[in-house]
Scaffold this motif. Structure first.
Motif, PDB file in Angstrom:
ATOM      1  N   VAL A  41      -8.060  36.415  18.189  1.00  0.00           N
ATOM      2  CA  VAL A  41      -8.996  35.985  17.151  1.00  0.00           C
ATOM      3  C   VAL A  41      -8.188  35.647  15.897  1.00  0.00           C
ATOM      4  O   VAL A  41      -7.255  36.371  15.535  1.00  0.00           O
ATOM      5  N   LEU A  42      -8.542  34.507  15.283  1.00  0.00           N
ATOM      6  CA  LEU A  42      -7.848  34.029  14.086  1.00  0.00           C
ATOM      7  C   LEU A  42      -8.834  33.928  12.936  1.00  0.00           C
ATOM      8  O   LEU A  42      -9.998  33.560  13.128  1.00  0.00           O
ATOM      9  N   PHE A  43      -8.344  34.216  11.725  1.00  0.00           N
ATOM     10  CA  PHE A  43      -9.187  34.162  10.537  1.00  0.00           C
ATOM     11  C   PHE A  43      -8.580  33.218   9.511  1.00  0.00           C
ATOM     12  O   PHE A  43      -7.363  33.217   9.284  1.00  0.00           O
ATOM     13  N   PHE A  44      -9.453  32.426   8.890  1.00  0.00           N
ATOM     14  CA  PHE A  44      -9.053  31.448   7.872  1.00  0.00           C
ATOM     15  C   PHE A  44      -9.955  31.650   6.659  1.00  0.00           C
ATOM     16  O   PHE A  44     -11.182  31.513   6.763  1.00  0.00           O
ATOM     17  N   ARG A  45      -9.372  31.975   5.510  1.00  0.00           N
ATOM     18  CA  ARG A  45     -10.145  32.198   4.296  1.00  0.00           C
ATOM     19  C   ARG A  45     -10.483  30.875   3.607  1.00  0.00           C
ATOM     20  O   ARG A  45      -9.699  29.919   3.626  1.00  0.00           O
ATOM     21  N   LYS A  46     -11.667  30.837   3.001  1.00  0.00           N
ATOM     22  CA  LYS A  46     -12.072  29.800   2.036  1.00  0.00           C
ATOM     23  C   LYS A  46     -11.804  28.394   2.558  1.00  0.00           C
ATOM     24  O   LYS A  46     -11.123  27.589   1.910  1.00  0.00           O
ATOM     25  N   GLN A  47     -12.349  28.096   3.712  1.00  0.00           N
ATOM     26  CA  GLN A  47     -12.214  26.767   4.296  1.00  0.00           C
ATOM     27  C   GLN A  47     -13.350  25.870   3.797  1.00  0.00           C
ATOM     28  O   GLN A  47     -14.511  26.072   4.153  1.00  0.00           O
ATOM     29  N   ASP A  48     -13.028  24.931   2.971  1.00  0.00           N
ATOM     30  CA  ASP A  48     -14.021  23.994   2.441  1.00  0.00           C
ATOM     31  C   ASP A  48     -14.122  22.813   3.402  1.00  0.00           C
ATOM     32  O   ASP A  48     -13.495  21.765   3.210  1.00  0.00           O
ATOM     33  N   ILE A  49     -14.900  22.993   4.469  1.00  0.00           N
ATOM     34  CA  ILE A  49     -15.036  21.934   5.460  1.00  0.00           C
ATOM     35  C   ILE A  49     -16.505  21.570   5.631  1.00  0.00           C
ATOM     36  O   ILE A  49     -17.402  22.363   5.345  1.00  0.00           O
ATOM     37  N   THR A  50     -16.751  20.386   6.114  1.00  0.00           N
ATOM     38  CA  THR A  50     -18.112  19.930   6.374  1.00  0.00           C
ATOM     39  C   THR A  50     -18.549  20.378   7.769  1.00  0.00           C
ATOM     40  O   THR A  50     -17.737  20.804   8.594  1.00  0.00           O
ATOM     41  N   ARG A  51     -19.836  20.251   8.027  1.00  0.00           N
ATOM     42  CA  ARG A  51     -20.327  20.563   9.367  1.00  0.00           C
ATOM     43  C   ARG A  51     -19.703  19.630  10.407  1.00  0.00           C
ATOM     44  O   ARG A  51     -19.390  20.052  11.521  1.00  0.00           O
ATOM     45  N   ALA A  52     -19.512  18.386  10.026  1.00  0.00           N
ATOM     46  CA  ALA A  52     -18.890  17.435  10.951  1.00  0.00           C
ATOM     47  C   ALA A  52     -17.455  17.856  11.274  1.00  0.00           C
ATOM     48  O   ALA A  52     -17.012  17.760  12.434  1.00  0.00           O
ATOM     49  N   GLU A  53     -16.711  18.327  10.279  1.00  0.00           N
ATOM     50  CA  GLU A  53     -15.344  18.797  10.528  1.00  0.00           C
ATOM     51  C   GLU A  53     -15.351  20.078  11.370  1.00  0.00           C
ATOM     52  O   GLU A  53     -14.483  20.272  12.222  1.00  0.00           O
ATOM     53  N   ARG A 244     -17.608  33.876   1.575  1.00  0.00           N
ATOM     54  CA  ARG A 244     -18.147  32.533   1.779  1.00  0.00           C
ATOM     55  C   ARG A 244     -17.019  31.537   2.060  1.00  0.00           C
ATOM     56  O   ARG A 244     -16.005  31.516   1.368  1.00  0.00           O
ATOM     57  N   GLY A 245     -17.191  30.746   3.107  1.00  0.00           N
ATOM     58  CA  GLY A 245     -16.186  29.759   3.475  1.00  0.00           C
ATOM     59  C   GLY A 245     -15.179  30.243   4.495  1.00  0.00           C
ATOM     60  O   GLY A 245     -14.365  29.446   4.991  1.00  0.00           O
ATOM     61  N   ASP A 246     -15.211  31.530   4.851  1.00  0.00           N
ATOM     62  CA  ASP A 246     -14.301  32.045   5.881  1.00  0.00           C
ATOM     63  C   ASP A 246     -14.669  31.476   7.249  1.00  0.00           C
ATOM     64  O   ASP A 246     -15.842  31.202   7.538  1.00  0.00           O
ATOM     65  N   ILE A 247     -13.668  31.356   8.097  1.00  0.00           N
ATOM     66  CA  ILE A 247     -13.882  30.917   9.481  1.00  0.00           C
ATOM     67  C   ILE A 247     -13.120  31.847  10.418  1.00  0.00           C
ATOM     68  O   ILE A 247     -11.969  32.213  10.148  1.00  0.00           O
ATOM     69  N   ALA A 248     -13.787  32.232  11.495  1.00  0.00           N
ATOM     70  CA  ALA A 248     -13.143  32.985  12.574  1.00  0.00           C
ATOM     71  C   ALA A 248     -13.161  32.140  13.839  1.00  0.00           C
ATOM     72  O   ALA A 248     -14.164  31.497  14.151  1.00  0.00           O
ATOM     73  N   VAL A 249     -12.049  32.144  14.539  1.00  0.00           N
ATOM     74  CA  VAL A 249     -11.932  31.446  15.825  1.00  0.00           C
ATOM     75  C   VAL A 249     -11.512  32.495  16.846  1.00  0.00           C
ATOM     76  O   VAL A 249     -10.507  33.176  16.650  1.00  0.00           O
ATOM     77  N   TRP A 250     -12.292  32.635  17.922  1.00  0.00           N
ATOM     78  CA  TRP A 250     -11.915  33.647  18.902  1.00  0.00           C
ATOM     79  C   TRP A 250     -11.969  33.127  20.326  1.00  0.00           C
ATOM     80  O   TRP A 250     -12.675  32.194  20.642  1.00  0.00           O
ATOM     81  N   ASP A 251     -11.159  33.793  21.153  1.00  0.00           N
ATOM     82  CA  ASP A 251     -11.108  33.524  22.585  1.00  0.00           C
ATOM     83  C   ASP A 251     -12.125  34.444  23.252  1.00  0.00           C
ATOM     84  O   ASP A 251     -11.897  35.652  23.380  1.00  0.00           O
ATOM     85  N   ASN A 252     -13.234  33.889  23.666  1.00  0.00           N
ATOM     86  CA  ASN A 252     -14.344  34.673  24.217  1.00  0.00           C
ATOM     87  C   ASN A 252     -14.045  35.198  25.619  1.00  0.00           C
ATOM     88  O   ASN A 252     -14.745  36.071  26.116  1.00  0.00           O
ATOM     89  N   ARG A 253     -12.997  34.686  26.236  1.00  0.00           N
ATOM     90  CA  ARG A 253     -12.653  35.085  27.600  1.00  0.00           C
ATOM     91  C   ARG A 253     -11.978  36.444  27.659  1.00  0.00           C
ATOM     92  O   ARG A 253     -11.950  37.081  28.719  1.00  0.00           O
ATOM     93  N   CYS A 254     -11.425  36.894  26.541  1.00  0.00           N
ATOM     94  CA  CYS A 254     -10.676  38.148  26.544  1.00  0.00           C
ATOM     95  C   CYS A 254     -11.037  39.064  25.388  1.00  0.00           C
ATOM     96  O   CYS A 254     -10.307  40.012  25.091  1.00  0.00           O
ATOM     97  N   THR A 255     -12.143  38.785  24.724  1.00  0.00           N
ATOM     98  CA  THR A 255     -12.580  39.618  23.602  1.00  0.00           C
ATOM     99  C   THR A 255     -14.069  39.907  23.707  1.00  0.00           C
ATOM    100  O   THR A 255     -14.812  39.244  24.430  1.00  0.00           O
TER     101      THR A 255
END
Length: 281
Positions: A41-53, A244-255
């Motif tokens: 699992v990876l965490f990214f603080r304060k990502q100012d991205i659009t829904r399209a991004e 607000r603006g944080d993003i988490a990306v995780w591998d659902n296969r092993c977490t």
């Protein structure tokens, strides 16, 4: 790009990256994917991205999936709005693997914090590879080859009318998965049962396991509950406090993960893009 490992077992924070740029840069995306396979699992603080991004970045991992109950943003298919603002009930405050009730549970997900409480609303992720690796040897032998049923009916369907619940179960019949799956990219063994959706073993009642009636359903249930409880071990976990603006990306296969429900009546609004997964083996 800088990577800071958060716990010995799982999780890393990445800085110096904009995920909108990563969606358009194959080399950068490949570096992030490699970090995901390592840290789960990876965490990214304060990502100012659009829904399209958001959708574009998640789509780099594969096709996005919809949800039969939560639904998607009408302008961005595959982007599920997980909004909690006026109802204390939550489906997410248990240790679970997303979409375990599907024949092909999600490969992973990209979750963005739109709004969060000042205090509370953390999320916990668990390394289910370690949950398997550190099982006693006799338990590993006992569960080798076991398979378990998973269902959406008793979770999301519980608050529905009997008719709606039956329709949900008809549209999304229970799935059967190995209790120990193999990660398709790393080859690791993963404990693959969870409190959210796992209901019972489908091939437990054999002469090797059952001598008397108490060995059958009660014995199987005790074993299943023990395996499910492995996700609660703190040494396998990482806990993230959202901004607000944080993003988490995780591998659902092993977490597995657990979204704390300790913030009502404050709002908590998240948007998740889940990636279609493979059939576990």
């Amino acid at each position: 790009m800088e990577i800071r490992q958060i716990t010995p077992a799982i999780g890393a924070e990445i800085t110096g990256v904009h995920l909108g740029d990563a969606a358009r840069d194959p080399a950068l995306f490949a570096d992030i994917k490699a970090a995901l396979l390592r840290h789960r699992v990876l965490f990214f603080r304060k990502q100012d991205i659009t829904r399209a991004e958001h959708v574009a970045f998640a789509s780099g991992f594969g096709k996005l999936e919809d949800h039969p109950v939560a639904g998607s943003d009408p302008d961005h298919p595959g982007l599920v709005r997980v909004y909690r603002s006026d109802n204390p009930h939550s489906y997410e405050n248990n240790y679970h693997c997303d979409g375990l009730w599907r024949p092909n549970p999600a490969m992973g997900a990209v979750l963005r914090c739109v709004e969060c409480p000042e205090i509370g609303g953390d999320t916990i992720w668990v390394n289910m590879v370690k949950a398997y690796e550190e099982l006693p040897d006799d338990i590993k032998v006992k569960i080798d080859g076991l398979r378990a049923r998973a269902s959406i009916e008793q979770s999301f369907g519980a608050v529905m009318t009997p008719e709606a619940r039956a329709k949900l179960a008809q549209d999304h019949p229970p799935a059967e998965h190995p209790v120990v799956r193999t990660h398709p990219e790393t080859g690791e063994k993963v404990l693959f049962v969870g409190a959210g959706f796992s209901t019972y073993f489908t091939n437990y009642s054999t002469p090797a396991n059952v001598r008397h009636g108490i060995d059958k359903a009660p014995g199987a249930a005790l074993l299943l509950n023990y395996l499910i409880s492995r996700a609660t071990i703190p040494e396998y976990q990482v806990r993230w406090s959202w901004q607000r603006g944080d993003i988490a990306v995780w591998d659902n296969r092993c977490t597995q993960h657990y979204a704390l429900n300790d913030y009502f009546p404050a709002p908590r609004k998240m948007e998740r893009a889940a990636i279609v997964g493979d059939i576990p083996y």
